[in-house]
Design an enzyme around this catalytic site. Structure first.
Site: not given
Ligand SMILES: Cc1ncc(COP(=O)(O)O)c(C=O)c1O
Length: 424
Positions: A137, A214, A217, A240, A380
């Site tokens: 991202h 990261d 997700q 999220k 993104c």
């Protein structure tokens, strides 16, 4: 046996019609919807104990501090981090982007010689290397690219396989003795592919590099344990994972947080401040939490973490697997290409697709007219799209409230796209 129909009923927003159709929300990778308990937690905080934390001697301030720290502990438990006083490994941030920028700024500060002796491990100079993957991202790509510009370090990346997975077959070539930082996504926000992070982390540590995950997700969809993964830092957003917007978390191994110099400066992060000599900063996590914190949102994020743990992350993962199986049928439609792994293995229910001959914005509108919310654009992640020879795509992404019927509704709707636009 978890009753996922009952779980869906906990989301008031889903009980509505859009353009005369029952809402099908398949855009959770952008932001998830919030269960009633999270909405209530935020509102009740303001109704009952609203006060600044870690300051003030009055009772409300004490109660809000307890609520804030209890929320930190719940979030820590969700990701297998320490929460005991003096050993905290969770820093409150404004979101994943804020957490990643915090790290890049702090590394930049260390490169300028700021921090204690231990901060030298984060210092970069010309000749050193920063490695990311092409799956990132922009919120990983750009802060670390900037860090490279500022320090003169070389910016490198791990490429993707044809179906969009982060490659692990050439790690020795990309991650070298000169690599100081490796930052990689746990799950691709476009491809839905779960990165095989173990060999990347192993290689990063072999060469003495700091590894940053990261986890935006992954935390909402998978059981994650940062200790077991042996990551040094990880960043993600509350919004999220069924929590509020405006707040996120940064995990750091305790010894990493203790070594890291501050990135943001102001109130509530300093032990001693003077006019004529250097300030003495607090221990983590306070050192990284300058200014008034989003207390209500953190408290509600703690409720979201607890709510997810009550359902069981394994149950959430298994449930969403049934939805990704259905979403992948998009790839069986003539003229539709899945951008990411086609098989329902090592992936989550985020499925991006290209419709030959139809612009993503047209696809989005066509699908929206049937009450189905998906994301269109580059998500993104422009380098990922270039990998697939595109500049934009359509993305369906699941949450715990989705049913197989939701995915079927999208697949049925998608069959009509190319005929409607007369695509060749
Ligand atoms: C993989 C990934 N990383 C980082 C981010 C940035 O999160 P936020 O915008 O909440 O800071 C996102 C959000 O889309 C994401 O999907």
């Amino acid at each position: 046996m978890v009753d996922f129909k009952a779980i869906r009923d906990e989301f008031p927003i889903l009980d509505q019609e859009i353009h005369g159709h029952p809402l099908v929300y398949l855009d959770s990778a952008a932001t998830s919807q919030k269960p009633e308990c999270v909405i209530d937690a935020e509102a009740n905080f303001y109704r009952t104990i609203n006060a600044g934390v870690h300051r003030g001697a009055h009772e409300l301030a004490a109660r809000s501090t307890v609520a804030f720290e209890e929320a930190r502990a719940k979030v820590a438990k969700l990701v297998g981090a320490n929460a005991a006083e003096g050993e905290e490994e969770i820093v409150v941030t404004g979101g994943a982007t804020a957490g990643l920028n915090l790290l890049a700024t702090a590394f930049g500060n260390a490169s300028l010689g700021r921090g204690e002796e231990a901060a030298k491990r984060f210092a970069l100079k010309p000749g050193d290397e920063i490695v990311v993957s092409r799956a990132e991202h922009h919120s990983v790509l750009l802060p670390f690219q900037e860090l490279a510009y500022r320090t003169g370090a070389t910016f490198k990346w791990i490429d993707l396989t044809e179906d969009g997975r982060v490659r692990t077959d050439n790690l020795e070539e990309v991650i070298t003795d000169r690599t100081k930082v490796v930052a990689v996504t746990h799950v691709g926000n476009t491809t839905g592919a779960i990165t095989n992070v173990a060999p990347i982390i192993k290689r990063a540590h072999e060469v003495g590099a700091v590894f940053i995950l990261d986890a935006c997700q992954s935390v909402p969809h998978l059981k994650v344990d940062f200790h077991a993964l042996d990551v040094d830092f990880a960043a993600w957003s509350a919004h999220k994972m069924y929590g509020p917007t405006g707040v996120g978390f940064l995990y750091g191994k305790r010894e990493m947080l203790e070594a890291l110099p501050p990135a943001n400066f102001g109130g509530s992060m300093v032990e001693l401040a003077y006019m004529d000599h250097e300030a003495q900063y607090m221990a983590p996590p306070a050192r990284f939490e300058a200014g008034t914190q989003p207390v209500a949102q953190v408290v509600a994020a703690g409720v979201a973490a607890e709510w997810m743990m009550n359902i069981g992350m394994e149950n959430i993962e298994a449930h969403e697997k049934t939805i990704s199986a259905e979403l992948l049928k998009l790839g069986d439609i003539n003229g539709i290409r899945i951008l990411g792994p086609r098989e329902n293995v090592d992936r989550i229910g985020t499925v991006a697709f290209d419709v030959k001959g139809v612009h993503p914005h047209d696809v989005g509108q066509f699908i929206d007219a049937q009450g189905i919310a998906i994301r269109v654009g580059h998500h993104c992640a422009q380098p990922v799209h270039r990998h697939f020879g595109l500049y934009a795509s359509n993305r369906a992404s699941s949450g715990v409230y989705n049913s197989v019927a939701d995915a079927q509704a999208l697949v049925e709707a998608a069959k009509g796209i190319r005929p409607f636009f007369g695509a060749e």
